[in-house]
Design an enzyme around this catalytic site. Structure first.
Site, short mmCIF file in Angstrom:
data_model
loop_
_atom_site.label_atom_id
_atom_site.label_comp_id
_atom_site.label_asym_id
_atom_site.label_seq_id
_atom_site.Cartn_x
_atom_site.Cartn_y
_atom_site.Cartn_z
N GLN A 87 -0.03 12.33 -0.25
CA GLN A 87 -0.02 12.07 -1.68
C GLN A 87 1.15 11.13 -2.01
OE1 GLN A 87 -2.22 13.77 -3.91
NE2 GLN A 87 -1.48 12.42 -5.51
N PHE A 88 0.92 9.81 -1.89
CA PHE A 88 2.00 8.86 -2.13
C PHE A 88 2.49 8.91 -3.57
CE2 PHE A 88 -1.43 6.22 -3.68
CZ PHE A 88 -0.82 5.42 -4.65
N THR A 89 1.66 9.37 -4.50
CA THR A 89 2.05 9.38 -5.91
C THR A 89 3.17 10.37 -6.21
OG1 THR A 89 0.33 10.96 -6.55
CG2 THR A 89 -0.25 8.61 -6.63
#
Length: 141
Positions: A74-76
């Site tokens: 989950q890069f966010t």
């Protein structure tokens, strides 16, 4: 590394209409984000923290109950929302850096004895879960 950890009674992740990972609880659904200075050592530390985190029933850990984990990249989690209305993504590590470190978390969890399901790195994923508690924590190493 940063993780959002939820105690769940069930969770699944779907890509292109196909379930690619699912767990039945009690267990943990873990979103993992990677930043630029993260290392394999941090991945090992995060895995150990997740496996031993005492947030399941009666203050037990996933290791105590042999509870499953669903780990999803989950890069966010490294989105910067301090200015304006559009998040900045410069704190998130690029895919070629992040993917092996998320995989290292999964590998280390499995080496510790965990049953781990995963999403698909970089895919458009649909995540479903039943948060038990609700309990949601942010873990950083």
């Amino acid at each position: 590394m940063r993780a959002v950890v939820q105690r769940v009674s069930q969770a699944d992740v779907t890509v292109d209409g196909r379930v690619v990972g699912a767990i039945e609880g009690p267990g943990l659904m873990v979103l993992v984000g990677v930043t630029h200075d993260d290392t394999p050592a941090k991945a090992r530390k995060l895995a150990a923290k997740l496996w031993g985190l005492r947030i399941l029933e009666n203050e037990r850990s996933a290791s105590d109950l042999n509870a499953p984990l669903l780990v999803i990249s989950q890069f966010t989690l490294y989105g910067d929302t301090r200015k304006g209305r559009r998040p900045g993504w410069s704190d998130a590590a690029p895919g070629p850096v992040a993917e092996p470190l998320v995989a290292a978390v999964v590998t280390e969890l499995r080496a510790l004895g965990a049953k781990v399901e995963t999403g698909v790195f970089g895919a458009d994923m649909k995540v479903g879960l039943v948060n038990d508690g609700p309990i949601t924590l942010i873990v950083e190493v």
